[in-house]
Design a protein around this motif. Structure first.
Motif, short mmCIF file in Angstrom:
data_model
loop_
_atom_site.label_atom_id
_atom_site.label_comp_id
_atom_site.label_asym_id
_atom_site.label_seq_id
_atom_site.Cartn_x
_atom_site.Cartn_y
_atom_site.Cartn_z
N TYR A 71 -7.36 -17.09 5.24
CA TYR A 71 -6.46 -15.95 5.37
C TYR A 71 -5.09 -16.25 4.79
O TYR A 71 -4.50 -17.29 5.06
N THR A 72 -4.62 -15.32 4.01
CA THR A 72 -3.21 -15.27 3.60
C THR A 72 -2.84 -13.80 3.55
O THR A 72 -3.70 -12.93 3.36
N CYS A 77 -3.96 -8.18 2.14
CA CYS A 77 -3.43 -6.92 1.60
C CYS A 77 -4.30 -6.42 0.45
O CYS A 77 -4.63 -5.24 0.38
N LYS A 78 -4.70 -7.33 -0.43
CA LYS A 78 -5.56 -6.95 -1.56
C LYS A 78 -6.92 -6.44 -1.06
O LYS A 78 -7.41 -5.41 -1.53
N ALA A 79 -7.53 -7.15 -0.10
CA ALA A 79 -8.82 -6.74 0.44
C ALA A 79 -8.71 -5.38 1.14
O ALA A 79 -9.60 -4.53 1.03
N MET A 80 -7.60 -5.16 1.85
CA MET A 80 -7.38 -3.92 2.56
C MET A 80 -7.28 -2.76 1.57
O MET A 80 -7.89 -1.70 1.75
N ILE A 81 -6.53 -2.95 0.49
CA ILE A 81 -6.38 -1.90 -0.52
C ILE A 81 -7.70 -1.64 -1.24
O ILE A 81 -8.07 -0.48 -1.48
N GLU A 82 -8.46 -2.70 -1.55
CA GLU A 82 -9.77 -2.52 -2.17
C GLU A 82 -10.70 -1.72 -1.27
O GLU A 82 -11.45 -0.86 -1.74
#
Length: 153
Positions: A71-72, A77-82
């Motif tokens: 986790y970072t 944030c990138k996974a959430m937006i994807e």
């Protein structure tokens, strides 16, 4: 008649000087190239090639290890937006209490989160629905009994 072919020379050496040639080859760590020896080497190679028709006996199944991405904040944030874009979710979905609860539960997982497949998810939805109906049924029975009891008073 002098012939310049190597095979004729090898046949001559094999017929007339085999013992000397083999001792020289052994002393110099040289593989014998006499016609009879090469036939023997080729037969061994062919037998070895025929014995190995498949690679199955040489291959071993490796266990599949799940890759847990550390986790970072930028990775999350990138996974959430994807997820938002690929599932066509509104941005407000991130603010929904159920989503927040799911994220808080997942944050405490030690070895990642196991996401159930469709069949498992469907069955769990059915089970939760039945439990909710049963709870509602019990609640309504208590309310009806309470109303009946108070009517007598």
């Amino acid at each position: 008649v002098i012939v310049a072919k190597a095979t004729t020379c090898r046949h001559h050496i094999e017929a007339n000087h085999k013992v000397e040639y083999l001792s020289w080859a052994a002393m110099n760590r040289f593989m014998s190239m006499l016609p009879g020896d090469t036939k023997h080497h080729n037969a061994e190679a062919k037998a070895g090639a025929e014995a190995q028709l498949t690679l199955d006996s040489y291959l071993q199944q490796q266990p599949i290890e799940e890759c847990i991405v550390p986790y970072t904040d930028p990775v999350f944030c990138k996974a959430m937006i994807e997820w938002l874009v690929s599932t066509d979710q509104p941005i407000q979905a991130l603010e929904h209490p159920a989503f927040q609860n799911m994220m808080n539960i997942a944050a405490h997982a030690k070895d990642g989160v196991k996401i159930p497949n469709r069949k498992q998810t469907r069955q769990e939805i059915v089970n939760m629905f039945k439990a909710q109906l049963s709870e509602l049924h019990n609640h309504l029975n208590v309310c009806i009994l309470y109303m009946e009891f108070t009517d007598f008073i």
